[in-house]
Design a protein around this motif. Structure first.
Motif, short mmCIF file in Angstrom:
data_model
loop_
_atom_site.label_atom_id
_atom_site.label_comp_id
_atom_site.label_asym_id
_atom_site.label_seq_id
_atom_site.Cartn_x
_atom_site.Cartn_y
_atom_site.Cartn_z
N PRO A 187 -20.40 15.29 11.15
CA PRO A 187 -20.42 15.33 12.62
C PRO A 187 -20.64 13.96 13.28
O PRO A 187 -21.37 13.12 12.75
CB PRO A 187 -21.60 16.25 12.93
CG PRO A 187 -22.53 16.10 11.77
CD PRO A 187 -21.67 15.78 10.56
N HIS A 188 -19.97 13.77 14.43
CA HIS A 188 -20.18 12.58 15.26
C HIS A 188 -20.27 13.03 16.72
O HIS A 188 -19.51 13.90 17.15
CB HIS A 188 -19.01 11.61 15.14
CG HIS A 188 -18.83 11.06 13.76
ND1 HIS A 188 -19.61 10.05 13.25
CD2 HIS A 188 -17.96 11.40 12.78
CE1 HIS A 188 -19.22 9.77 12.02
NE2 HIS A 188 -18.22 10.58 11.70
N THR A 189 -21.16 12.41 17.48
CA THR A 189 -21.28 12.73 18.90
C THR A 189 -20.20 11.99 19.67
O THR A 189 -20.08 10.76 19.56
CB THR A 189 -22.67 12.33 19.43
OG1 THR A 189 -23.65 13.06 18.69
CG2 THR A 189 -22.82 12.65 20.91
N ALA A 190 -19.44 12.76 20.45
CA ALA A 190 -18.34 12.20 21.26
C ALA A 190 -18.63 12.45 22.74
O ALA A 190 -19.29 13.42 23.09
CB ALA A 190 -17.02 12.86 20.87
N VAL A 222 -24.18 8.23 20.85
CA VAL A 222 -22.74 8.40 21.05
C VAL A 222 -21.97 7.46 20.11
O VAL A 222 -22.24 6.26 20.06
CB VAL A 222 -22.33 8.11 22.52
CG1 VAL A 222 -20.82 8.28 22.70
CG2 VAL A 222 -23.10 9.01 23.47
N GLU A 223 -21.04 8.02 19.36
CA GLU A 223 -20.28 7.22 18.39
C GLU A 223 -18.79 7.18 18.71
O GLU A 223 -18.05 6.37 18.15
CB GLU A 223 -20.44 7.80 16.99
CG GLU A 223 -21.86 7.72 16.46
CD GLU A 223 -21.97 8.45 15.15
OE1 GLU A 223 -22.05 7.76 14.12
OE2 GLU A 223 -21.96 9.70 15.15
N VAL A 224 -18.34 8.11 19.56
CA VAL A 224 -16.89 8.25 19.77
C VAL A 224 -16.61 8.35 21.27
O VAL A 224 -17.20 9.18 21.98
CB VAL A 224 -16.35 9.52 19.07
CG1 VAL A 224 -14.85 9.64 19.28
CG2 VAL A 224 -16.70 9.53 17.59
N ASN A 225 -15.68 7.52 21.74
CA ASN A 225 -15.20 7.56 23.12
C ASN A 225 -13.89 8.33 23.15
O ASN A 225 -12.91 7.90 22.52
CB ASN A 225 -15.01 6.11 23.59
CG ASN A 225 -14.34 6.01 24.95
OD1 ASN A 225 -14.38 6.94 25.75
ND2 ASN A 225 -13.72 4.86 25.21
N ILE A 226 -13.86 9.44 23.87
CA ILE A 226 -12.64 10.23 24.03
C ILE A 226 -12.19 10.07 25.48
O ILE A 226 -12.66 10.79 26.36
CB ILE A 226 -12.88 11.72 23.68
CG1 ILE A 226 -13.33 11.87 22.21
CG2 ILE A 226 -11.64 12.57 23.96
CD1 ILE A 226 -12.31 11.40 21.19
#
Ligand SMILES: [Zn+2]
Length: 281
Positions: A187-190, A222-226
């Motif tokens: 899992p990664h927080t987006a 936060v690890e992912v920018n969507i």
């Protein structure tokens, strides 16, 4: 004197017309289905891109159906619908459409997803009101009022949980979403920042925007920018890296430093504009 008087306005006119023509061509390219077509692609175990070249639509897969982030507009709505099918999903399984804000490029297809596929549309209350009033840029088919969200609200669909933040500025009701993406089960927080564009004016709105960016910076881990426009997060360049990526390589969308750096840049730009507006008054 006569020469100047006659020529200058003519030159000015050509210049202005030329600019307008350029803008019109750019707008036409943005609205053109063929020029905007991007083959849909998978980015994480549970997340797919079904958007256009200049504006995003993202599909989140859950164990209880699909969630669509933004709905495109005009002819481009077909890109999302076709993309969902090309990926092997059924648009009838779209349970929710999360509209990042009530401008035509994000909200323009919402009514079609309600009408043709039975999806429930979610927006922040202030942007429901915007969608029901005078449009900011362009008209679009107005969605029926479904779920109205406020800061801190959550949505569960099966085992998937989304958390919403009201991050106003770009509009008064910008909806940002915090959710989890998985890479090989990990899992990664987006986060999707629902309204990053600084194409508005007014000290009031700029202050809101600066506070909103601060709120996003305070979301831990936060690890992912969507992004809701691909250019805000180098979506296509990252996807090219993803296509070449080998098992064990870092995932090109997992990039916590660039998330923070981008937000700091936006906050700096907004602060510069706010200072200029305050100095002018
Ligand atoms: Zn907008």
């Amino acid at each position: 004197m006569n020469f100047k008087a006659a020529v200058w306005p003519a030159m000015l006119l050509t210049h202005v017309l030329g600019m307008h023509q350029g803008l019109a061509q750019e707008a036409a390219a943005r609205d053109d289905l063929q020029q905007q077509r991007v083959a849909p692609f998978q980015v994480f175990d549970n997340l797919y891109y079904v958007g256009a070249r200049w504006v995003s639509a993202w599909l989140l897969e859950t164990d209880q159906g699909l969630i669509l982030f933004d709905s495109l507009y005009g002819d481009l709505v077909d890109l999302a619908v076709d993309g969902i099918r090309e990926l092997g999903f059924d648009p009838d399984d779209v349970r929710y459409v999360i509209v990042s804000h009530a401008h035509y490029d994000h909200a323009g297809g919402a009514q079609r997803f309600q009408r043709d596929f039975g999806a429930v549309v979610l927006m922040i209350e202030a942007d429901w009101q915007l969608s029901e009033g005078e449009p900011d840029f362009r008209e679009y088919p107005r969605p029926m009022r479904h779920l109205s969200l406020g800061n801190g609200d959550t949505l569960n669909l099966g085992r998937t949980r989304l958390r919403f933040l009201q991050t106003p500025g770009h509009t008064r009701g910008v909806l940002s979403t915090v959710f989890t993406v998985y890479d090989g089960g990990y899992p990664h927080t987006a986060v999707m920042f629902g309204g990053a564009g600084l194409n508005f004016e007014g000290a009031d709105r700029l202050r809101m925007y600066i506070d909103s960016v601060g709120q996003l910076l305070s979301v831990p881990g936060v690890e992912v920018n969507i992004p809701n426009h691909p250019a805000f997060g180098d979506v296509f360049a990252r996807n090219e890296l993803l296509q070449q990526h080998q098992d064990g390589d870092p995932h090109p969308f997992v990039d916590p430093e660039s998330w923070i750096a981008w937000l700091e840049l936006l906050r700096g730009d907004a602060q510069t504009r706010l200072d200029a507006e305050l100095a002018a008054n």
